[in-house]
Design an enzyme around this catalytic site. Sequence first.
Site, short mmCIF file in Angstrom:
data_model
loop_
_atom_site.label_atom_id
_atom_site.label_comp_id
_atom_site.label_asym_id
_atom_site.label_seq_id
_atom_site.Cartn_x
_atom_site.Cartn_y
_atom_site.Cartn_z
N GLU A 27 -42.61 -24.63 -20.25
CA GLU A 27 -42.59 -23.97 -19.15
C GLU A 27 -40.87 -23.54 -18.86
O GLU A 27 -40.34 -22.81 -18.42
CB GLU A 27 -42.61 -24.88 -17.86
CG GLU A 27 -44.15 -25.11 -17.80
CD GLU A 27 -44.68 -26.37 -18.54
OE1 GLU A 27 -44.11 -26.77 -19.79
OE2 GLU A 27 -45.05 -27.26 -18.18
N HIS A 45 -39.57 -27.70 -23.38
CA HIS A 45 -41.28 -27.75 -22.91
C HIS A 45 -41.31 -26.05 -22.51
O HIS A 45 -40.21 -25.55 -22.30
CB HIS A 45 -41.46 -28.39 -21.75
CG HIS A 45 -41.60 -29.75 -21.76
ND1 HIS A 45 -41.81 -30.61 -20.60
CD2 HIS A 45 -41.10 -30.80 -22.94
CE1 HIS A 45 -41.97 -31.88 -21.04
NE2 HIS A 45 -41.54 -31.97 -22.54
ZN LIG Z 1 -42.80 -30.46 -18.87
#
Ligand SMILES: [Zn+2]
Length: 155
Positions: free
Chosen positions: A57, A55
């Site tokens: 982040e 992901h």
């Molecule tokens: Zn995530």
Amino acid sequence: MTDDELMGLAIDEARAAAAREPADVPIGAVVVGPDGAVLASAGNRREADEDPTAHAEILALRRAAQVTGRWNLTGCTLVVTLEPCTMCAGAIVLARTQRVVVGAMDPKAGAAGSLYDLVREPRLNHRVELTTGVRAQECGDLLREFFRARRARRP
Ligand SMILES: [Zn+2]
């Protein structure tokens, strides 16, 4: 840079993710240091890396830690186009991130105020300042357009 400007960088990362082949869901993130300098930015790479944990982040936090030479990102701000999931919210807390700025909310899977609020969970040892709704319409439109186009391509 303002939150709006930083979200612009995250949006650029999101757009780049969707433009790759294979395309990734357009989500982007930026990590800013205590002095306001951009330390890292990343787009979602789940498809590109065939990695369920890739992901935006997670990738941005990892790069910021590499750049600073510290896993502890005290004083740093993470800016992300979509509300973090449970995994990313967990990583944000583990990194001791000071502040998170969110674009669109994710009522189905969000862990920063929607479904859960892990980033402000009082039982954990670190709590994050949360700002939501920054360029939310734009961030949400990116996702809606991506899924609409993908549905249209299917026979
Ligand atoms: Zn995530």
